[in-house]
Write an enzyme that holds these catalytic residues in place. Sequence first.
Site, PDB file in Angstrom:
ATOM      1  N   HIS A  68       0.818  -1.211   0.000  1.00 56.28           N
ATOM      2  CA  HIS A  68       0.000   0.000   0.000  1.00 56.28           C
ATOM      3  C   HIS A  68       0.861   1.275   0.000  1.00 56.28           C
ATOM      4  O   HIS A  68       0.332   2.367   0.244  1.00 56.28           O
ATOM      5  CB  HIS A  68      -0.941  -0.002   1.204  1.00 56.28           C
ATOM      6  CG  HIS A  68      -2.063  -0.986   1.051  1.00 56.28           C
ATOM      7  ND1 HIS A  68      -3.095  -0.792   0.157  1.00 56.28           N
ATOM      8  CD2 HIS A  68      -2.300  -2.176   1.640  1.00 56.28           C
ATOM      9  CE1 HIS A  68      -3.925  -1.825   0.232  1.00 56.28           C
ATOM     10  NE2 HIS A  68      -3.468  -2.675   1.114  1.00 56.28           N
ATOM     11  N   HIS A 155       7.464  -7.875   4.052  1.00 59.08           N
ATOM     12  CA  HIS A 155       6.040  -7.642   3.852  1.00 59.08           C
ATOM     13  C   HIS A 155       5.539  -8.659   2.828  1.00 59.08           C
ATOM     14  O   HIS A 155       5.722  -8.489   1.625  1.00 59.08           O
ATOM     15  CB  HIS A 155       5.843  -6.212   3.362  1.00 59.08           C
ATOM     16  CG  HIS A 155       4.421  -5.753   3.474  1.00 59.08           C
ATOM     17  ND1 HIS A 155       3.859  -5.373   4.659  1.00 59.08           N
ATOM     18  CD2 HIS A 155       3.444  -5.636   2.559  1.00 59.08           C
ATOM     19  CE1 HIS A 155       2.610  -5.016   4.477  1.00 59.08           C
ATOM     20  NE2 HIS A 155       2.322  -5.188   3.202  1.00 59.08           N
TER      21      HIS A 155
HETATM   22 FE   LIG Z   1      -0.968  -3.992   5.730  1.00 61.48          FE
HETATM   23 FE   LIG Z   2       0.235  -5.173   2.874  1.00 58.17          FE
END
Ligand SMILES: [Fe+2]
Ligand SMILES: [Fe+2]
Lengths: 273, 273, 273, 273
Positions: A68, A155
Amino acid sequence: MRILFLGDVVGRSGRDAVVAGLPGLKSALKADLVVVNGENASHGFGLAPDMARAILAAGADVITLGNHAWDRKEIIPFLEQEPRVIRPANFPPGTPGRGAAVVEVPGNRRALVVNVMGRLFMDALDDPFRAVQAEIQKHRLGAGGTIQASLVDVHAEASSEKSAFGHSFDGLVSLVVGTHTHTPTADHQVLPGGTAYMTDAGMCGDYDSVIGMQKGGAALRFWRKMPGERLAPAEGPATLCGVWVETDDATGLATRIEPVRQGGRLSQALPVV
Amino acid sequence: MRILFLGDVVGRSGRDAVVAGLPGLKSALKADLVVVNGENASHGFGLAPDMARAILAAGADVITLGNHAWDRKEIIPFLEQEPRVIRPANFPPGTPGRGAAVVEVPGNRRALVVNVMGRLFMDALDDPFRAVQAEIQKHRLGAGGTIQASLVDVHAEASSEKSAFGHSFDGLVSLVVGTHTHTPTADHQVLPGGTAYMTDAGMCGDYDSVIGMQKGGAALRFWRKMPGERLAPAEGPATLCGVWVETDDATGLATRIEPVRQGGRLSQALPVV
Amino acid sequence: MRILFLGDVVGRSGRDAVVAGLPGLKSALKADLVVVNGENASHGFGLAPDMARAILAAGADVITLGNHAWDRKEIIPFLEQEPRVIRPANFPPGTPGRGAAVVEVPGNRRALVVNVMGRLFMDALDDPFRAVQAEIQKHRLGAGGTIQASLVDVHAEASSEKSAFGHSFDGLVSLVVGTHTHTPTADHQVLPGGTAYMTDAGMCGDYDSVIGMQKGGAALRFWRKMPGERLAPAEGPATLCGVWVETDDATGLATRIEPVRQGGRLSQALPVV
Amino acid sequence: MRILFLGDVVGRSGRDAVVAGLPGLKSALKADLVVVNGENASHGFGLAPDMARAILAAGADVITLGNHAWDRKEIIPFLEQEPRVIRPANFPPGTPGRGAAVVEVPGNRRALVVNVMGRLFMDALDDPFRAVQAEIQKHRLGAGGTIQASLVDVHAEASSEKSAFGHSFDGLVSLVVGTHTHTPTADHQVLPGGTAYMTDAGMCGDYDSVIGMQKGGAALRFWRKMPGERLAPAEGPATLCGVWVETDDATGLATRIEPVRQGGRLSQALPVV
Ligand SMILES: [Fe+2]
Ligand SMILES: [Fe+2]
Ligand SMILES: [Fe+2]
Ligand SMILES: [Fe+2]
Ligand SMILES: [Fe+2]
Ligand SMILES: [Fe+2]
Ligand SMILES: [Fe+2]
Ligand SMILES: [Fe+2]
C-alpha cells in the site's frame, strides 16, 4: 540493543493507539530502536505525510511500508526528503524513495532497517532475497562494525516465503519479521544461527474486523463477489501488535524475542524487561 | 464441552509427536472432542490410511484434510469407509468422501465438524461459505438441539478469508479455526457473537524448517527458481500446535479459547484447566 | 532477413510434424533464420537433449524454452554445452544455460534471439523487461551493426504483458512473439515503430486437445478438482503454428509479418514468398 | 442459423466502430443472431445503460459481460429490467441480473445465449462448467426442440480452461467462444462433436494499444510497478473482431466457423456468405 517492532498500523484506531501508547511502551520496554510498519495508517490505504510525522514524533525511528506504499500520492515527494520512511527495497530501479535506512541508536550505535516485499501471491517485484543480500553486504554487523543491529521487515503473504527469509539470513541479521497478513503469529523464536524470527507481527488495529476493515462489508465481499462499498477501517480500540528483541551488540545477533500485544481484544503479551 | 484442535501434522516428526503426546494432552486438557488436521502426515504430502488409524487411535475423534487431501491415492477408498476422516466440503459433487462429520461426545452429546477450503490464492473450489452454511443448517445447535458444539476447519491461505469466515458464522458455530499456513497465530478470541476464532492453529511439526519441510532445500527454491530435489519433512522434534476451546452446552457457543503449543522450539502454551 | 518462428512443440505429435515438415517449410518460406520453442517436446514436459538435436537437425537455428525448461533434468548439462538452446533470460544469476543466442545467418549476417518469461499469473522471476533491455543493449541493430535482426520469444500467460513487451521494444527489435498459451493469435502486425508483433505463435501439436494434452483427462480436471491421471499429449496430427517475418537488413526492422499454420485441424495459412 | 459474435467492445473507439459497422456487417453476413460482449464499452470499464442501448439498437440481440460487469453501478437496475443484457451465470445466487438469455430468431427459431466466467487466474466464482450444464439442461437443442442454437461466451484468461469448455460441451451447444484476453485467436474450428470453437474472439477496439488501453501508460506499469495514472482507452480506429458461425437448425450444431476482423490495424477477415 533492544528493538521494538510494531506491525501494520490500520486507520485512525491504529494511529491513535500508536500515538498514545508508543511513548509508554518504548519506555517500559527500554527500546533503543523502534520500527513501525505504516502502510495502512491513512484510512487503511497508504500513509499520509502528517501521519508519518505523528508516528515518528511518538517514538518511531523508522517507518516501513508495503504493497500500500503508493496509495497516498503525497508520499512520493515525502519519501524523497524523509530518509526515516522507507518502502520495499525490491521495487525496480528508479522508484522514488529508499528501501533501507541506517539510524543512530543511543550508546553510539547504529542499526540497519530494510523493508522488502514478498512475491508469492503478490505483485512481481524484483527478487527480495537478493535485495536484502545487497543491503546487508554494504555493512558489517557487530562490535567494530558499521552497524550493531539489523532488521528486515518482510512484507509478504505466504508463510513459506517469510520462513525462507528467516533461514536464508539466519546468522546475518538481528531480526527477520513479517508483516502484511495483519495477524500476529505465535512462532517467534531465535533461529539456530542467532537471528530472531516471527512470521508476522500482526497489525496495530481493531481486531473485531476483517484484517482491520469493518467486518460487515469486508465479509460480504466473500459472499457476493461484486464490488461493494469502499472498505473503511474498523473503529474499535486497537491492539498494538509487534515483537520485542534483545540483541548482543558484540555479534549483532539476538538473545531473546518476545511478542508484544497491548490493548484491544487480543490476549495481552508484554516482555518482562 | 471442551474441544482440542491440532493443526496440520507434518511428516514423521509431527506424527510421532501426536501419537506420543495426544493421549496425555487430551487428558490434561479434559478434552471431550479432539480434531486433528492430517493433510501432511505422510512425508509432508497427504495422509495414508495407516497414519489416519494411528492418529485416531491416539485420541482424535475426527481428522480433517486440505489441499493435500489426495496426495496419497489410498485415501480415496479409505474416505469412503471411514466417516471420521473428512475432506473439504466444497469439493464439487461426486468427490469421494465427506466434508463433515457428526460424532458422539461423552455425556450424551454430539458435535459437528466441518472441513472447508478457502479460495483466495488457492484452487477454485465451490463456495466455502455457502458450503458451511449448508452443513450447519442441517443441525440445531445447543441444549435440546441435534448438536451441542460445532467446529469449522477453514483450510485457507489468506487471513482475510479466514477472518471473514469467523465473522460470517459468529454466533452460529462454536469454533472457526484456520489451518494451512503451518504457522500458529496469536489472535485467538471469542468473537462478539460467541464463536471462538483463531486464524491458524499452526502445524504439528518441526519449527526449524520452512513450514515443516527441510529448510535448506525449501529456502533454496526461492533463490533459484528451478525445481530442486523433492522436499522432505524436517526431522527435529515437533511442536504440537493447536487451540483449546470451552463451550457452553446450552448454547453451543464458546466461553473460552486458549492456544496450545507443546514441545519443540516454540514458546509453550497450555491452558490451565 | 526472413525469419520463421514456430511455437511450443508438444509431444510426439508436435515433434514428428516439426521433424518431417520443417525442412520443406524453411525452404518454401526462404527462411534465413528458424527459431522453435521446444519446452513441451518431451511428452508435453520439457525437452530431452535427443529431441533438441532432432529439432536442430530439422533446420532450427535456435530452440527456446519456458516454464517447462527444467522438466527433464538431462537438459541442464546439455544447456551448458549447446549455445543454440536457450532458456528464459530472466532466471536469477547462477541459473544453468543462457537466455540469449547470437547466430550466424547466411549472407554474412547475424541475429540475436532472446527468450524471456512473463510474470503475470506465472512464477516470479527477475524483471523480463529489463532482461531484454540488457540483452539488446549489448548489440547494435542494422547495417554495420553487430546484428541485422533480433527476436524476442516472450513466454507468458497474459496478453497485456506480451503486448506491453511489443510496445516497449517497438523500434528496437525485429520481432516480439509470444508463446505459452498454445493458441495462435490473429493479431500479427508491424507496430508503428517497425517491430513485428504477435501475441502468441500457437503450438505445434494436435489441436483436438486441451492445449496439446489429451482432452478427456485435461477437461475432467476442471470438473473434478482432484489430481487425476498424469496428462499425456494428444496424438492426432499436429498443426505447425508460428509466424513468418521479413525484415530490412539496413534497419533490422520488420517490413512484413504473416501467420503460419500447416497441417492438422486448424485453418491453413502460409505466406506467399 | 447464422451467428455473429463480437468480442469485448473497448471504449469510444470500439463503441463507435460497433455502432457504425454492425448494421452493415450483420447484413453482409446474413446474421440471424448477433451477440456482443460489452464489458469494456464505458471508457474501458463496464457498460453504461446508454451504451448498451446503442449496441442493441445497432443490431445486437444479446450483450454479454465479464469481470468488468459491475464497474458502472447504473448497470445493476438496468440488468434487472433488460433481459437482453446478461452477466456471467456463475456469480453466486442473489446476484442482480441473469446469466442467460433466450431470444427469438427470424424464421420462428429461438437461441440460447449463456455467459460464464472462468476461474483460472481470475476471481473464484461458482463452477462455470456446472453453471453452463445447468443452463443447457433447461432446453432441448435442434428441430422440434426449445432452441435451435446455443452459444456460450466463456469470459476467461486461460486458454486451457476455455479449451476444456469447448470439449466438455462439444456436441451439446452450437458455439463456445472465449472473451477477455482482447486478442483474437486463429484456432477456430468445428470440434469433432459438432460444436464451433474459438479460444478468444478478440476485442472491438484500437489494436495500437495494450489490450485496448493507451499503450504508453499501460506498458509503463510493467516497468515501474507503482500505480500510475488511471488507464484510458486508446482512441485510434478499431478493428471489429469476432467470429461467424453457421449451424444446422435440425441439430443445432455447427457446420462452419470463420473469423471476422474488420477495420483498424489487424489483417482483415470476412467470411464469404
Ligand atoms: Fe498492511
Ligand atoms: Fe500489505
Ligand atoms: Fe498443511
Ligand atoms: Fe494445506
Ligand atoms: Fe508450452
Ligand atoms: Fe509454457
Ligand atoms: Fe474485456
Ligand atoms: Fe474481462
